[in-house]
Motif scaffolding. Sequence first.
Motif, PDB file in Angstrom:
ATOM      1  N   SER A  70       8.644 -29.002 -32.648  1.00  0.00           N
ATOM      2  CA  SER A  70       7.297 -29.569 -31.698  1.00  0.00           C
ATOM      3  C   SER A  70       6.071 -29.068 -32.157  1.00  0.00           C
ATOM      4  O   SER A  70       5.134 -29.038 -31.465  1.00  0.00           O
ATOM      5  CB  SER A  70       7.510 -29.512 -30.257  1.00  0.00           C
ATOM      6  N   GLY A  71       5.999 -27.992 -33.237  1.00  0.00           N
ATOM      7  CA  GLY A  71       4.988 -27.708 -33.853  1.00  0.00           C
ATOM      8  C   GLY A  71       4.273 -26.661 -32.811  1.00  0.00           C
ATOM      9  O   GLY A  71       4.825 -25.518 -32.127  1.00  0.00           O
ATOM     10  N   THR A  72       3.146 -26.903 -32.337  1.00  0.00           N
ATOM     11  CA  THR A  72       2.378 -25.671 -31.367  1.00  0.00           C
ATOM     12  C   THR A  72       2.383 -26.388 -29.931  1.00  0.00           C
ATOM     13  O   THR A  72       1.432 -26.134 -29.070  1.00  0.00           O
ATOM     14  CB  THR A  72       1.007 -25.542 -31.793  1.00  0.00           C
ATOM     15  N   GLN A  73       3.286 -27.476 -29.543  1.00  0.00           N
ATOM     16  CA  GLN A  73       3.450 -28.099 -28.402  1.00  0.00           C
ATOM     17  C   GLN A  73       4.719 -27.897 -27.903  1.00  0.00           C
ATOM     18  O   GLN A  73       5.893 -27.910 -28.203  1.00  0.00           O
ATOM     19  CB  GLN A  73       2.960 -29.353 -28.320  1.00  0.00           C
ATOM     20  N   ASP A  74       4.768 -27.856 -26.250  1.00  0.00           N
ATOM     21  CA  ASP A  74       6.028 -28.016 -25.529  1.00  0.00           C
ATOM     22  C   ASP A  74       6.403 -29.351 -25.318  1.00  0.00           C
ATOM     23  O   ASP A  74       5.434 -30.051 -24.810  1.00  0.00           O
ATOM     24  CB  ASP A  74       6.017 -27.374 -24.370  1.00  0.00           C
ATOM     25  N   CYS A  75       7.344 -29.978 -25.617  1.00  0.00           N
ATOM     26  CA  CYS A  75       7.828 -31.363 -25.554  1.00  0.00           C
ATOM     27  C   CYS A  75       8.932 -31.674 -24.794  1.00  0.00           C
ATOM     28  O   CYS A  75      10.073 -31.019 -24.837  1.00  0.00           O
ATOM     29  CB  CYS A  75       7.822 -31.932 -27.002  1.00  0.00           C
ATOM     30  N   ALA A  76       8.843 -32.914 -24.041  1.00  0.00           N
ATOM     31  CA  ALA A  76      10.376 -33.333 -23.455  1.00  0.00           C
ATOM     32  C   ALA A  76       9.948 -34.587 -23.877  1.00  0.00           C
ATOM     33  O   ALA A  76       9.141 -35.377 -24.074  1.00  0.00           O
ATOM     34  CB  ALA A  76      10.187 -33.247 -21.996  1.00  0.00           C
ATOM     35  N   TRP A  77      11.458 -35.286 -23.978  1.00  0.00           N
ATOM     36  CA  TRP A  77      11.549 -36.886 -24.717  1.00  0.00           C
ATOM     37  C   TRP A  77      13.021 -37.114 -24.172  1.00  0.00           C
ATOM     38  O   TRP A  77      13.875 -36.345 -23.919  1.00  0.00           O
ATOM     39  CB  TRP A  77      11.198 -36.924 -26.039  1.00  0.00           C
ATOM     40  N   GLU A  78      13.463 -38.379 -24.657  1.00  0.00           N
ATOM     41  CA  GLU A  78      14.800 -39.153 -24.800  1.00  0.00           C
ATOM     42  C   GLU A  78      14.982 -39.622 -26.033  1.00  0.00           C
ATOM     43  O   GLU A  78      13.908 -39.825 -26.684  1.00  0.00           O
ATOM     44  CB  GLU A  78      14.771 -40.085 -23.791  1.00  0.00           C
ATOM     45  N   PHE A  79      16.032 -39.816 -26.500  1.00  0.00           N
ATOM     46  CA  PHE A  79      16.429 -40.304 -27.731  1.00  0.00           C
ATOM     47  C   PHE A  79      16.832 -41.682 -27.714  1.00  0.00           C
ATOM     48  O   PHE A  79      17.371 -42.205 -26.636  1.00  0.00           O
ATOM     49  CB  PHE A  79      17.720 -39.586 -28.476  1.00  0.00           C
ATOM     50  N   GLU A  80      16.526 -42.736 -28.579  1.00  0.00           N
ATOM     51  CA  GLU A  80      16.771 -44.234 -28.628  1.00  0.00           C
ATOM     52  C   GLU A  80      17.813 -44.412 -29.889  1.00  0.00           C
ATOM     53  O   GLU A  80      17.157 -43.814 -30.969  1.00  0.00           O
ATOM     54  CB  GLU A  80      15.882 -45.054 -28.179  1.00  0.00           C
TER      55      GLU A  80
END
Length: 282
Positions: A211-221
Amino acid sequence: MVSLAVAIALALVGWAFTYMLDYFSTERTARHAKDVDEKIEKEEPAFTASTRVDPPPPDSQVVLFDHPLTSAERKYLTGLDLEEGKDEPDLKNFVKSHHGKRLAFPGDKVGGYSKTWLIDFFSGRTESLTISGVHAENIDCKPAAAKAMILFPPQGVGDYSTMLFKLPDNTPPIIGGDLQVEGVGEPYFSHKKIDLGNGATPGGVRMEVSSGTQDCAWEFEAEYRDSQGAHEQRFKDGKKRFFTRGVPARPQQVFMYAADKFSITDCQKKREEGCDWRSWVT
């Protein structure tokens, strides 16, 4: 004799009628049961995804801390002797007690530090299906919260093939891993697929997310195909969304492992001692 013949004939007709009635009734019942089973099967998720985090190797990782280290902590960290693993248990305890979060280096060609999951896909369907694509959805990202980090530059990476995602751009996944891996850096599903159902063994894959320089949350499809056409199904990291840390663009503190000295350098004090950390995280 005539009466006996008539009785026998009637008995045979009755038996034949009963047999044919049972035959067609059983066939209709079996067909109905099959239709019901197929309907119930279609109402259930096409597959399940069992997830677990794959920890990074100790010699190719970055450890992130949400708070700057004190002067005493910095002195302790740079005083550790890591030759032949001498003070390695102390380093592990330090990281654990300070709630350090670790990211792995996925490969020389694709770059960027990432979090890795081992994911096993399983389908109990009697019909075959094929996962032909995976992408991230419901993505939320914000600047990386980490304030300090210890960088362990890669001393070599594994020869495994993996599915690598880069967020928040969310481009199609590529093949990650060492440069020796066939197709590394190319679209994953141009070379591979995941077959499930019809008694097939679970399909396992390593998913790395950078995620580079970011904190990320997500789901996969996942995109999959069966005899009825193309479909989509989302999956999470258990009951929650996937989450990974990012490397801060401007960390307050940077520490770097010096392999030639078996020690950790404080880059704020000794910038001349090989603290070119930005080349590893961009």
